[in-house]
Design a protein around this motif. Structure first.
Motif, short mmCIF file in Angstrom:
data_model
loop_
_atom_site.label_atom_id
_atom_site.label_comp_id
_atom_site.label_asym_id
_atom_site.label_seq_id
_atom_site.Cartn_x
_atom_site.Cartn_y
_atom_site.Cartn_z
N LEU A 126 6.95 34.81 -15.71
CA LEU A 126 6.55 34.36 -14.38
C LEU A 126 7.59 34.72 -13.32
O LEU A 126 7.33 34.59 -12.13
N SER A 127 8.74 35.16 -13.76
CA SER A 127 9.85 35.40 -12.83
C SER A 127 9.63 36.66 -12.00
O SER A 127 9.48 37.77 -12.51
N SER A 128 9.63 36.47 -10.68
CA SER A 128 9.32 37.57 -9.77
C SER A 128 10.34 38.71 -9.90
O SER A 128 9.96 39.88 -9.90
N PHE A 129 11.62 38.38 -9.99
CA PHE A 129 12.61 39.45 -10.10
C PHE A 129 12.52 40.17 -11.46
O PHE A 129 12.85 41.36 -11.54
N CYS A 130 12.05 39.46 -12.48
CA CYS A 130 11.83 40.14 -13.77
C CYS A 130 10.68 41.12 -13.66
O CYS A 130 10.69 42.18 -14.31
N ASN B 20 13.91 30.36 -21.96
CA ASN B 20 13.40 29.10 -21.44
C ASN B 20 14.59 28.32 -20.87
O ASN B 20 15.33 27.67 -21.60
N LEU B 21 14.75 28.41 -19.53
CA LEU B 21 15.91 27.77 -18.91
C LEU B 21 15.85 26.25 -19.00
O LEU B 21 16.86 25.58 -18.83
N GLY B 22 14.67 25.71 -19.28
CA GLY B 22 14.52 24.27 -19.44
C GLY B 22 15.01 23.77 -20.78
O GLY B 22 15.15 22.56 -20.99
N ASP C 92 18.72 27.27 -25.26
CA ASP C 92 18.34 28.61 -24.81
C ASP C 92 19.15 29.00 -23.56
O ASP C 92 19.62 30.13 -23.43
N ARG C 93 19.30 28.02 -22.64
CA ARG C 93 20.08 28.28 -21.42
C ARG C 93 21.53 28.63 -21.79
O ARG C 93 22.10 29.59 -21.26
N ALA C 94 22.12 27.85 -22.72
CA ALA C 94 23.52 28.10 -23.10
C ALA C 94 23.66 29.48 -23.74
O ALA C 94 24.62 30.21 -23.46
N LEU D 199 25.80 33.39 -14.82
CA LEU D 199 24.97 32.83 -13.75
C LEU D 199 23.62 32.33 -14.26
O LEU D 199 22.92 31.60 -13.56
N ALA D 200 23.24 32.77 -15.47
CA ALA D 200 21.95 32.38 -16.06
C ALA D 200 20.78 32.68 -15.13
O ALA D 200 19.85 31.88 -14.99
N LYS D 201 20.83 33.82 -14.46
CA LYS D 201 19.69 34.28 -13.65
C LYS D 201 19.15 35.54 -14.30
O LYS D 201 19.91 36.44 -14.65
N PHE D 202 17.82 35.54 -14.46
CA PHE D 202 17.23 36.76 -15.02
C PHE D 202 16.53 37.55 -13.95
O PHE D 202 16.25 37.01 -12.88
N PRO D 203 16.32 38.88 -14.19
CA PRO D 203 16.46 39.62 -15.45
C PRO D 203 17.91 40.05 -15.73
O PRO D 203 18.70 40.24 -14.82
N VAL D 204 18.18 40.22 -17.04
CA VAL D 204 19.41 40.87 -17.50
C VAL D 204 19.00 41.85 -18.59
O VAL D 204 18.21 41.50 -19.48
N PRO E 147 23.15 42.99 -15.16
CA PRO E 147 22.37 42.01 -14.42
C PRO E 147 21.83 42.62 -13.13
O PRO E 147 22.12 43.78 -12.82
N GLU E 148 21.03 41.85 -12.40
CA GLU E 148 20.52 42.20 -11.07
C GLU E 148 19.44 43.28 -11.15
O GLU E 148 19.71 44.43 -11.53
N SER E 149 18.24 42.89 -10.71
CA SER E 149 17.06 43.76 -10.88
C SER E 149 17.26 45.17 -10.30
O SER E 149 16.94 46.16 -10.96
N SER E 150 17.81 45.26 -9.09
CA SER E 150 17.98 46.60 -8.48
C SER E 150 18.97 47.45 -9.27
O SER E 150 18.77 48.66 -9.43
N ILE F 100 13.23 44.48 1.37
CA ILE F 100 12.15 43.71 0.74
C ILE F 100 12.73 42.49 0.01
O ILE F 100 12.23 41.37 0.14
N ASP F 101 13.80 42.70 -0.75
CA ASP F 101 14.39 41.58 -1.50
C ASP F 101 14.97 40.52 -0.56
O ASP F 101 14.76 39.32 -0.75
N ASN F 102 15.73 40.98 0.43
CA ASN F 102 16.48 40.03 1.26
C ASN F 102 15.63 39.32 2.29
O ASN F 102 15.89 38.16 2.60
N PHE G 175 10.96 33.75 0.31
CA PHE G 175 9.85 33.19 -0.46
C PHE G 175 10.41 32.21 -1.52
O PHE G 175 9.86 31.12 -1.73
N GLN G 176 11.52 32.60 -2.14
CA GLN G 176 12.12 31.70 -3.15
C GLN G 176 12.52 30.36 -2.52
O GLN G 176 12.44 29.32 -3.16
N GLN G 177 12.96 30.41 -1.23
CA GLN G 177 13.31 29.16 -0.54
C GLN G 177 12.10 28.27 -0.37
O GLN G 177 12.21 27.05 -0.50
N1 LIG Z 1 19.32 38.96 -7.18
C1 LIG Z 1 18.79 38.65 -8.48
C2 LIG Z 1 17.89 37.44 -8.35
C3 LIG Z 1 17.51 36.89 -9.72
C4 LIG Z 1 16.79 35.56 -9.62
O1 LIG Z 1 16.86 34.83 -8.60
N2 LIG Z 1 16.10 35.22 -10.71
C5 LIG Z 1 15.41 33.96 -10.76
C6 LIG Z 1 14.03 34.15 -11.36
S1 LIG Z 1 12.98 35.08 -10.31
C7 LIG Z 1 16.16 33.02 -11.70
O2 LIG Z 1 16.81 33.44 -12.63
N3 LIG Z 1 16.03 31.72 -11.45
C8 LIG Z 1 16.58 30.73 -12.30
C9 LIG Z 1 17.62 29.90 -11.65
O3 LIG Z 1 18.02 30.20 -10.52
O4 LIG Z 1 18.03 28.91 -12.29
C10 LIG Z 1 18.06 39.89 -9.04
O5 LIG Z 1 17.66 40.75 -8.25
O6 LIG Z 1 17.92 40.01 -10.27
#
Ligand SMILES: N[C@@H](CCC(=O)N[C@@H](CS)C(=O)NCC(=O)O)C(=O)O
Length: 218
Positions: free
Chosen positions: A10-14, A34-36, A40-42, A50-55, A66-69, A103-105, A111-113
């Motif tokens: 479901l993750s938009s950046f993934c 599953n960040l919940g 899995d988060r650990a 940072l535990a942000k995906f995608p990686v 890390p970082e989609s771009s 587009i991202d910024n 939108f994420q906000q």
């Molecule tokens: N700048 C990062 C943004 C990644 C991002 O915000 N991922 C979101 C999912 S779309 C995420 O990991 N959210 C989980 C969290 O923040 O805990 C990229 O381009 O990969």
């Protein structure tokens, strides 16, 4: 398998990276996080603090990206089948990266906000900040709309690139926060993107998870 992708369907950046991988037909091991789930988060935090995906993990080269771009940039540089995602000409490559950043910024991040606002607990809401984010999305649409469709169907003309990988998730999801109807060129572009086989595959895989998207009902 040479690549492992840490992601959630479901993750938009993934989606950005999944579209690139499917475009180039690059095999990878999908590792749904599953960040919940605290274990899995650990485990994911051990890969990327940072535990942000995608990686993306490139197992053959021992690299964690890390970082989609940056992941798409890396794939375009290291995988011949992904090379067309970033033009070889430096000026065109810069224009592609610029569109990706705009587009991202100015669409995707605000939108994420709006989504974050929906998830805030009672008493913690921020209507002013959310209206600012919606205004930012409108400005982002105004900025990006004239850049699309001039010399071909895609953001950079005839070639499908990093900028299109960025545009699909940003427009698809932001349309739920600020409707695209006032920007017909972007609405038409979104339809073209949705018809692209790599995108259709990503959307189909995400379908079972849409029930968890906070803005699904507007
Ligand atoms: N700048 C990062 C943004 C990644 C991002 O915000 N991922 C979101 C999912 S779309 C995420 O990991 N959210 C989980 C969290 O923040 O805990 C990229 O381009 O990969």
């Amino acid at each position: 398998m040479s690549f492992t992708l840490y992601y959630h369907p479901l993750s938009s950046f993934c989606w950005k990276v999944l579209i690139a991988l499917y475009e180039a037909d690059i095999a990878f091991e999908p590792r749904l996080v599953n960040l919940g789930d605290s274990a899995d988060r650990a485990a994911f935090q051990a890969v990327w603090p940072l535990a942000k995906f995608p990686v993306l993990r490139d197992n053959a080269r021992g690299k964690t990206i890390p970082e989609s771009s940056i992941i798409i940039d890396y794939l375009a540089r290291t995988e011949p089948r992904a090379a067309s995602l970033l033009p070889g000409d430096p000026e065109l490559a810069m224009q592609t990266r610029l569109k990706d950043r705009l587009i991202d910024n100015y669409i995707h991040a605000p939108f994420q906000q709006v989504v974050a606002e929906r998830l805030r607990p009672e008493g913690q809401h921020d209507p002013f900040g959310t209206e600012q984010a919606r205004r930012q999305i409108r400005s982002g649409y105004d900025l990006v709309a004239p850049m699309i469709g001039g010399s071909g169907p895609w953001a950079m003309g005839e070639s499908f690139t990093l900028a299109d990988c960025a545009a699909l998730p940003a427009l698809f999801y932001a349309d739920h926060a600020v409707r695209l109807s006032e920007w017909p060129e972007l609405a038409a572009y979104l339809l073209r993107l949705k018809a692209r086989p790599s995108v259709a595959r990503v959307l189909a895989e995400a379908e079972p998870y849409f029930q968890y998207f906070p803005l699904r009902n507007g």
